[in-house]
Scaffold this motif. Structure first.
Motif, PDB file in Angstrom:
ATOM      1  N   ALA A  76       3.238  42.335 -22.740  1.00 18.87           N
ATOM      2  CA  ALA A  76       2.708  41.175 -23.464  1.00 18.87           C
ATOM      3  C   ALA A  76       1.705  40.406 -22.596  1.00 18.87           C
ATOM      4  O   ALA A  76       0.664  39.966 -23.088  1.00 18.87           O
ATOM      5  CB  ALA A  76       3.850  40.263 -23.894  1.00 18.87           C
ATOM      6  N   ASP A  77       2.014  40.260 -21.298  1.00 13.67           N
ATOM      7  CA  ASP A  77       1.082  39.575 -20.383  1.00 13.67           C
ATOM      8  C   ASP A  77      -0.230  40.348 -20.261  1.00 13.67           C
ATOM      9  O   ASP A  77      -1.310  39.752 -20.283  1.00 13.67           O
ATOM     10  CB  ASP A  77       1.710  39.417 -18.994  1.00 13.67           C
ATOM     11  CG  ASP A  77       2.855  38.424 -18.981  1.00 13.67           C
ATOM     12  OD1 ASP A  77       2.961  37.626 -19.946  1.00 13.67           O
ATOM     13  OD2 ASP A  77       3.638  38.445 -18.010  1.00 13.67           O
ATOM     14  N   ASN A  78      -0.127  41.680 -20.127  1.00 18.09           N
ATOM     15  CA  ASN A  78      -1.342  42.499 -20.025  1.00 18.09           C
ATOM     16  C   ASN A  78      -2.180  42.413 -21.289  1.00 18.09           C
ATOM     17  O   ASN A  78      -3.407  42.354 -21.229  1.00 18.09           O
ATOM     18  CB  ASN A  78      -0.984  43.957 -19.725  1.00 18.09           C
ATOM     19  CG  ASN A  78      -0.515  44.166 -18.312  1.00 18.09           C
ATOM     20  OD1 ASN A  78      -0.780  43.354 -17.432  1.00 18.09           O
ATOM     21  ND2 ASN A  78       0.196  45.249 -18.085  1.00 18.09           N
ATOM     22  N   LYS A  79      -1.532  42.389 -22.439  1.00 18.67           N
ATOM     23  CA  LYS A  79      -2.258  42.279 -23.703  1.00 18.67           C
ATOM     24  C   LYS A  79      -2.945  40.919 -23.806  1.00 18.67           C
ATOM     25  O   LYS A  79      -4.090  40.828 -24.263  1.00 18.67           O
ATOM     26  CB  LYS A  79      -1.327  42.503 -24.880  1.00 18.67           C
ATOM     27  CG  LYS A  79      -2.051  42.502 -26.205  1.00 18.67           C
ATOM     28  CD  LYS A  79      -1.163  42.964 -27.323  1.00 18.67           C
ATOM     29  CE  LYS A  79      -1.876  42.822 -28.622  1.00 18.67           C
ATOM     30  NZ  LYS A  79      -2.398  44.055 -29.135  1.00 18.67           N
ATOM     31  N   ALA A  80      -2.261  39.858 -23.375  1.00 22.28           N
ATOM     32  CA  ALA A  80      -2.858  38.519 -23.407  1.00 22.28           C
ATOM     33  C   ALA A  80      -4.081  38.440 -22.481  1.00 22.28           C
ATOM     34  O   ALA A  80      -5.104  37.860 -22.847  1.00 22.28           O
ATOM     35  CB  ALA A  80      -1.820  37.475 -23.004  1.00 22.28           C
ATOM     36  N   GLU A  83      -6.927  40.333 -24.238  1.00 18.84           N
ATOM     37  CA  GLU A  83      -7.492  39.542 -25.341  1.00 18.84           C
ATOM     38  C   GLU A  83      -8.352  38.399 -24.816  1.00 18.84           C
ATOM     39  O   GLU A  83      -9.407  38.096 -25.379  1.00 18.84           O
ATOM     40  CB  GLU A  83      -6.373  39.002 -26.238  1.00 18.84           C
ATOM     41  CG  GLU A  83      -5.593  40.066 -26.985  1.00 18.84           C
ATOM     42  CD  GLU A  83      -6.436  40.840 -27.978  1.00 18.84           C
ATOM     43  OE1 GLU A  83      -7.417  40.293 -28.507  1.00 18.84           O
ATOM     44  OE2 GLU A  83      -6.114  42.021 -28.209  1.00 18.84           O
ATOM     45  N   LYS A  84      -7.927  37.774 -23.726  1.00 16.39           N
ATOM     46  CA  LYS A  84      -8.695  36.671 -23.129  1.00 16.39           C
ATOM     47  C   LYS A  84     -10.033  37.182 -22.593  1.00 16.39           C
ATOM     48  O   LYS A  84     -11.072  36.537 -22.781  1.00 16.39           O
ATOM     49  CB  LYS A  84      -7.867  36.039 -22.010  1.00 16.39           C
ATOM     50  CG  LYS A  84      -8.485  34.828 -21.379  1.00 16.39           C
ATOM     51  CD  LYS A  84      -7.555  34.262 -20.323  1.00 16.39           C
ATOM     52  CE  LYS A  84      -8.183  33.086 -19.610  1.00 16.39           C
ATOM     53  NZ  LYS A  84      -7.313  32.566 -18.544  1.00 16.39           N
TER      54      LYS A  84
END
Length: 157
Positions: A76-80, A83-84
């Protein structure tokens, strides 16, 4: 005779597949696995009926809930982060409608991250990535690239 028996090749079926496993390897398998590997034989081979009835033979290899939660949080952190970074993409304009952004991508060995310039095609798919060294080489070759573009434009007219 005992030495010969310990390395004898005995057929073991694991989850329905027919494979040949040597005796030393068979001794290293979980004790809940029987000669054929099926639940009925595992229950007979197990020293406790509780272990055979309540726990799957694969339970020894399962990942803990904490590890699953840690991996999910990392994803989830990597995806965020992705996306950023993608939200900061810039359009190059013009008829090609290319977009680019800087991303922190994993190296080939997967242990480190490196900043790369990502160029997207008109449909938004990754077209090319350039490392900092690649970009510097293109900058050095820019006069030659411009000259080749001018030659090409003259040939078109």
């Amino acid at each position: 005779r005992a030495a010969a028996a310990s390395t004898a090749v005995l057929p073991f079926a694991r989850l329905g597949s027919h494979s040949i496993v040597t005796r030393p390897l068979a001794n290293s398998l979980p004790h809940s696995w029987a000669v054929c590997g099926h639940r009925c034989c595992a229950a007979a081979a197990s020293s406790s009926a509780l272990a055979a009835s309540d726990v799957s033979p694969l339970a020894a290899w399962q990942v803990s809930e904490e590890e699953i939660s840690r991996r999910d949080a990392m994803l989830a952190d990597n995806k965020a982060i992705f996306e950023k970074q993608k939200a900061k993409e810039v359009s190059l304009g013009g008829p090609l409608d290319r977009k680019l952004y800087v991303a922190s991508l994993r190296s080939k060995d997967g242990l480190e991250r490196a900043a790369k310039l990502v160029i997207l095609d008109s449909s938004g798919h990754k077209f090319m990535t350039l490392s900092e060294n690649d970009f510097e080489e293109i900058v050095k070759l820019m006069p030659k690239i411009k000259a080749e573009i001018i030659k090409y434009r003259k040939k078109l007219s």
